[in-house]
Design a protein around this motif. Sequence first.
Motif, PDB file in Angstrom:
ATOM      1  N   ILE A   8       0.862  -1.184   0.000  1.00 42.84           N
ATOM      2  CA  ILE A   8       0.000   0.000   0.000  1.00 42.84           C
ATOM      3  C   ILE A   8       0.896   1.231   0.000  1.00 42.84           C
ATOM      4  O   ILE A   8       1.771   1.373   0.852  1.00 42.84           O
ATOM      5  CB  ILE A   8      -0.938  -0.007   1.219  1.00 42.84           C
ATOM      6  N   PRO A  10       0.354   5.041   0.241  1.00 41.01           N
ATOM      7  CA  PRO A  10      -0.527   6.197   0.420  1.00 41.01           C
ATOM      8  C   PRO A  10       0.004   7.415  -0.336  1.00 41.01           C
ATOM      9  O   PRO A  10       1.206   7.538  -0.580  1.00 41.01           O
ATOM     10  CB  PRO A  10      -0.478   6.463   1.927  1.00 41.01           C
ATOM     11  N   ASN A  14      -1.036  11.110   3.530  1.00 38.97           N
ATOM     12  CA  ASN A  14      -1.291   9.792   4.110  1.00 38.97           C
ATOM     13  C   ASN A  14      -2.786   9.506   4.107  1.00 38.97           C
ATOM     14  O   ASN A  14      -3.533  10.038   3.283  1.00 38.97           O
ATOM     15  CB  ASN A  14      -0.688   9.714   5.517  1.00 38.97           C
ATOM     16  N   GLN A  21      -7.017   2.103   3.304  1.00 41.51           N
ATOM     17  CA  GLN A  21      -5.594   1.746   3.359  1.00 41.51           C
ATOM     18  C   GLN A  21      -5.176   1.407   4.785  1.00 41.51           C
ATOM     19  O   GLN A  21      -4.439   0.442   5.012  1.00 41.51           O
ATOM     20  CB  GLN A  21      -4.733   2.890   2.814  1.00 41.51           C
ATOM     21  N   SER A  22      -5.638   2.183   5.746  1.00 44.93           N
ATOM     22  CA  SER A  22      -5.317   1.932   7.150  1.00 44.93           C
ATOM     23  C   SER A  22      -5.984   0.646   7.631  1.00 44.93           C
ATOM     24  O   SER A  22      -5.361  -0.163   8.335  1.00 44.93           O
ATOM     25  CB  SER A  22      -5.773   3.108   8.021  1.00 44.93           C
ATOM     26  N   THR A  25      -4.210  -2.416   6.223  1.00 42.34           N
ATOM     27  CA  THR A  25      -2.908  -2.597   6.874  1.00 42.34           C
ATOM     28  C   THR A  25      -3.079  -3.264   8.237  1.00 42.34           C
ATOM     29  O   THR A  25      -2.302  -4.144   8.599  1.00 42.34           O
ATOM     30  CB  THR A  25      -2.200  -1.236   7.041  1.00 42.34           C
ATOM     31  N   ARG A  33       3.009  -1.391   4.183  1.00 43.85           N
ATOM     32  CA  ARG A  33       2.597  -0.018   3.916  1.00 43.85           C
ATOM     33  C   ARG A  33       3.844   0.861   3.850  1.00 43.85           C
ATOM     34  O   ARG A  33       4.681   0.850   4.751  1.00 43.85           O
ATOM     35  CB  ARG A  33       1.680   0.469   5.028  1.00 43.85           C
ATOM     36  N   GLU A  35       5.855   4.019   4.417  1.00 43.78           N
ATOM     37  CA  GLU A  35       5.807   5.149   5.347  1.00 43.78           C
ATOM     38  C   GLU A  35       6.790   6.219   4.878  1.00 43.78           C
ATOM     39  O   GLU A  35       7.891   5.903   4.444  1.00 43.78           O
ATOM     40  CB  GLU A  35       6.170   4.699   6.761  1.00 43.78           C
TER      41      GLU A  35
END
Length: 50
Positions: A8, A10, A14, A21-22, A25, A33, A35
Amino acid sequence: MSSPTVVIVPGWRNSGPGHWQSLWTERLPNVLRVEQDDWVSPLKHAWVAR
């Protein structure tokens, strides 16, 4: 056979805790994901490196 890894990525700013997406995850196995250090003021070279 193992499950595929879902990556993923973002976008700018974010995504919040209720965003799909959150949720994916947190809840699904084999999810990675990306970061970033700064979600609001992106630096192209830093984002591409991630």
